[in-house]
Design an enzyme around this catalytic site. Structure first.
Site, PDB file in Angstrom:
ATOM      1  N   VAL A  46      22.225  12.435  60.483  1.00 35.95           N
ATOM      2  CA  VAL A  46      22.456  10.945  60.050  1.00 35.95           C
ATOM      3  C   VAL A  46      24.102  10.797  59.570  1.00 35.95           C
ATOM      4  O   VAL A  46      24.747   9.936  60.181  1.00 35.95           O
ATOM      5  CB  VAL A  46      21.620  10.086  59.372  1.00 35.95           C
ATOM      6  CG1 VAL A  46      22.269   8.529  59.200  1.00 35.95           C
ATOM      7  CG2 VAL A  46      20.189  10.167  59.867  1.00 35.95           C
ATOM      8  N   CYS A  47      24.466  11.495  58.586  1.00 40.58           N
ATOM      9  CA  CYS A  47      25.790  11.554  58.329  1.00 40.58           C
ATOM     10  C   CYS A  47      26.743  11.603  59.179  1.00 40.58           C
ATOM     11  O   CYS A  47      27.786  10.621  58.975  1.00 40.58           O
ATOM     12  CB  CYS A  47      25.979  12.727  57.154  1.00 40.58           C
ATOM     13  SG  CYS A  47      24.756  12.600  55.872  1.00 40.58           S
ATOM     14  N   PRO A  48      26.894  12.379  60.112  1.00 42.06           N
ATOM     15  CA  PRO A  48      28.023  12.421  61.054  1.00 42.06           C
ATOM     16  C   PRO A  48      28.158  11.199  61.980  1.00 42.06           C
ATOM     17  O   PRO A  48      29.176  10.554  62.282  1.00 42.06           O
ATOM     18  CB  PRO A  48      27.800  13.558  61.998  1.00 42.06           C
ATOM     19  CG  PRO A  48      26.428  13.988  61.900  1.00 42.06           C
ATOM     20  CD  PRO A  48      25.965  13.551  60.340  1.00 42.06           C
TER      21      PRO A  48
END
EC number: 1.11.1.24
Length: 194
Positions: A46-48
């Protein structure tokens, strides 16, 4: 525990800025709005998506005199390698804001987003005003990403309030009706809104 209207804890640390390592501090951004965004880990899922979405909309934040800093407990070396990876394979590419490395976890701990057991952070968003005061705090568990639209909406609402003194009702967007925070002002709003 940090709460809105408290001074944001100052910090200083190494960050990846472009393709270089630089020391940045919250005090470097005095006079600007700042979104300090914590994320769990580099090279995850999810972070990117969040980092890319905000980087691609950075002009929108800059137009509002707002800087963005993303922070995790990864090292500057990990951050740099992640920026060198193509976005098509989970990398983040060149960014339009710093990636702060909180390897000693002091910034994450100061902002109350450190998962002590795992050694990484929760997804935290901290909107800091130009005087260094916390105005909005959101912390998510790992599986759900943030909304760029909501970050911009909140920023616009706080800027509007600072400039006009009026308050912003639920689902407010720029050019929507606001409320003069007085008994008569609220009556005027409610009579036209309902």
């Amino acid at each position: 525990m940090l709460q809105p209207n408290m001074p944001a804890p100052n910090f200083s640390g190494q960050a990846v800025v472009g393709k270089e390592f630089e020391t940045i501090s919250l005090s470097d951004y005095k006079g600007k709005w700042v979104i300090l965004a914590f994320y769990p880990l580099d090279f995850t899922f999810v972070c990117p998506t969040e980092i890319i979405a905000i980087s691609d909309q950075m002009e929108q934040f800059a137009q509002r005199n707002c800087a963005v800093i993303f922070c995790s407990t990864d090292s500057v070396y990990s951050h740099l390698q992640w920026t060198k990876m193509d976005r098509k394979v989970g990398g983040i590419g060149q960014l339009n804001f710093p990636l702060l490395a909180d390897k000693n976890m002091s910034v994450s701990r100061a902002f109350g987003v450190l998962d002590e057991e795992q050694g990484n952070t929760y997804r935290g968003n901290f909107l800091i005003d130009p005087k260094g005061v916390l105005r909005q705090i959101t912390v998510n568990d790992d599986p759900v990403g943030r909304s760029v639209e909501e970050a911009l909406r909140l920023l616009d609402a706080f800027i509007f309030h600072e400039e006009h003194g009026e308050v912003c009702p639920a689902n407010w967007k720029p050019k929507s009706k606001t409320i003069v925070p007085t008994p008569d002002g609220s009556k005027a709003y409610f009579s036209s809104a309902n």
